[in-house]
Design a protein around this motif. Structure first.
Motif, PDB file in Angstrom:
ATOM      1  N   VAL A 146       0.846  -1.205   0.000  1.00  0.00           N
ATOM      2  CA  VAL A 146       0.000   0.000   0.000  1.00  0.00           C
ATOM      3  C   VAL A 146       0.880   1.252   0.000  1.00  0.00           C
ATOM      4  N   ASP A 147       1.927   1.243   0.822  1.00  0.00           N
ATOM      5  CA  ASP A 147       2.803   2.410   0.923  1.00  0.00           C
ATOM      6  C   ASP A 147       3.580   2.676  -0.358  1.00  0.00           C
ATOM      7  N   GLU A 155      -5.103  -0.100  -8.812  1.00  0.00           N
ATOM      8  CA  GLU A 155      -5.069  -1.261  -7.915  1.00  0.00           C
ATOM      9  C   GLU A 155      -4.992  -0.888  -6.440  1.00  0.00           C
ATOM     10  N   ARG A 156      -4.847   0.393  -6.127  1.00  0.00           N
ATOM     11  CA  ARG A 156      -4.677   0.812  -4.729  1.00  0.00           C
ATOM     12  C   ARG A 156      -5.846   0.345  -3.845  1.00  0.00           C
ATOM     13  N   ALA A 157      -7.050   0.440  -4.350  1.00  0.00           N
ATOM     14  CA  ALA A 157      -8.220   0.016  -3.568  1.00  0.00           C
ATOM     15  C   ALA A 157      -8.145  -1.475  -3.238  1.00  0.00           C
ATOM     16  N   LEU A 160      -5.580  -1.963  -0.493  1.00  0.00           N
ATOM     17  CA  LEU A 160      -6.136  -1.550   0.799  1.00  0.00           C
ATOM     18  C   LEU A 160      -7.142  -2.575   1.324  1.00  0.00           C
ATOM     19  N   ALA A 161      -7.937  -3.136   0.437  1.00  0.00           N
ATOM     20  CA  ALA A 161      -8.897  -4.166   0.845  1.00  0.00           C
ATOM     21  C   ALA A 161      -8.167  -5.399   1.370  1.00  0.00           C
ATOM     22  N   ALA A 166      -6.473  -8.570   6.130  1.00  0.00           N
ATOM     23  CA  ALA A 166      -5.438  -9.111   7.014  1.00  0.00           C
ATOM     24  C   ALA A 166      -5.659  -8.635   8.452  1.00  0.00           C
ATOM     25  N   PHE A 167      -5.954  -7.345   8.625  1.00  0.00           N
ATOM     26  CA  PHE A 167      -6.247  -6.844   9.972  1.00  0.00           C
ATOM     27  C   PHE A 167      -7.482  -7.534  10.549  1.00  0.00           C
ATOM     28  N   GLN A 168      -8.491  -7.732   9.731  1.00  0.00           N
ATOM     29  CA  GLN A 168      -9.704  -8.420  10.167  1.00  0.00           C
ATOM     30  C   GLN A 168      -9.380  -9.844  10.618  1.00  0.00           C
TER      31      GLN A 168
END
Length: 185
Positions: A146-147, A155-157, A160-161, A166-168
């Motif tokens: 992402v960074d 493709e940024r979205a 981020l998804a 991964a956090f989820q």
């Protein structure tokens, strides 16, 4: 199909020394992978992987195109892992994609794509194994992806998804509020 037959003939007519043989092999592998996506025939993904491996081996280390072939091999191995659930293919996928990352200079436009692919396979492997180190590596790698991608990139979205997923996933197993907050940011 006609496309596969024609590309197979191109491969058959080119020697290992032919400058386009790796391209032909990779394209043939891509055709088998597209067919695998429709048919789920094990033979198609095995051919995909074999042709992608051959393409990687034909290109010398340090050549600018080699990273793409490593990535093609890695993505085929990811699909094999996702659909056919072979654990060896996840390890091989991580190795191939890491090679693509290693072959790609920092700042190169495709490096973020390779980082996203590596983070994705780490996340898939974590979901199968539950190994804590894998989710940590997945989050770190997806955050790097992402960074490193331009803010306006198409493709940024998706990146981020993937990071949010991964956090989820980590939240579900550790029940920590900051992960849930990061997942919905």
């Amino acid at each position: 199909s006609n496309a596969v037959s024609a590309m197979q003939k191109a491969v058959d007519l080119s020697s290992d020394a032919h400058h386009e043989r790796a391209v032909f092999l990779s394209n043939l592998g891509n055709m088998y992978q597209r067919r695998f996506e429709r048919t789920r025939e094990r033979d198609d993904i095995e051919k995909t992987i074999a042709f992608q491996r051959q393409a990687v081996h034909l290109v010398p280390d340090g050549h600018p195109i080699k990273a793409r072939y490593y990535h093609g091999l890695g993505t085929a191995l990811i699909r094999q892992f996702e659909i056919l659930e072979g654990s060896a293919s996840a390890t091989d996928a991580m190795s191939a994609i890491q090679s693509a990352i290693d072959e790609t200079p920092n700042g190169h436009a495709e490096k973020s794509i390779y980082l996203n692919s590596l983070g994705t396979v780490l996340l898939l492997q974590y979901k199968r194994s539950g190994e804590h180190e894998l989710i940590e590596s997945a989050i770190t790698t997806l955050q790097l992806a992402v960074d490193s991608i331009a803010r306006g990139h198409a493709e940024r979205a998706t990146f981020l998804a993937n990071l949010g997923n991964a956090f989820q996933s980590r939240f579900v197993h550790r029940d920590t509020r900051p992960d849930l907050d990061r997942a919905v940011e």
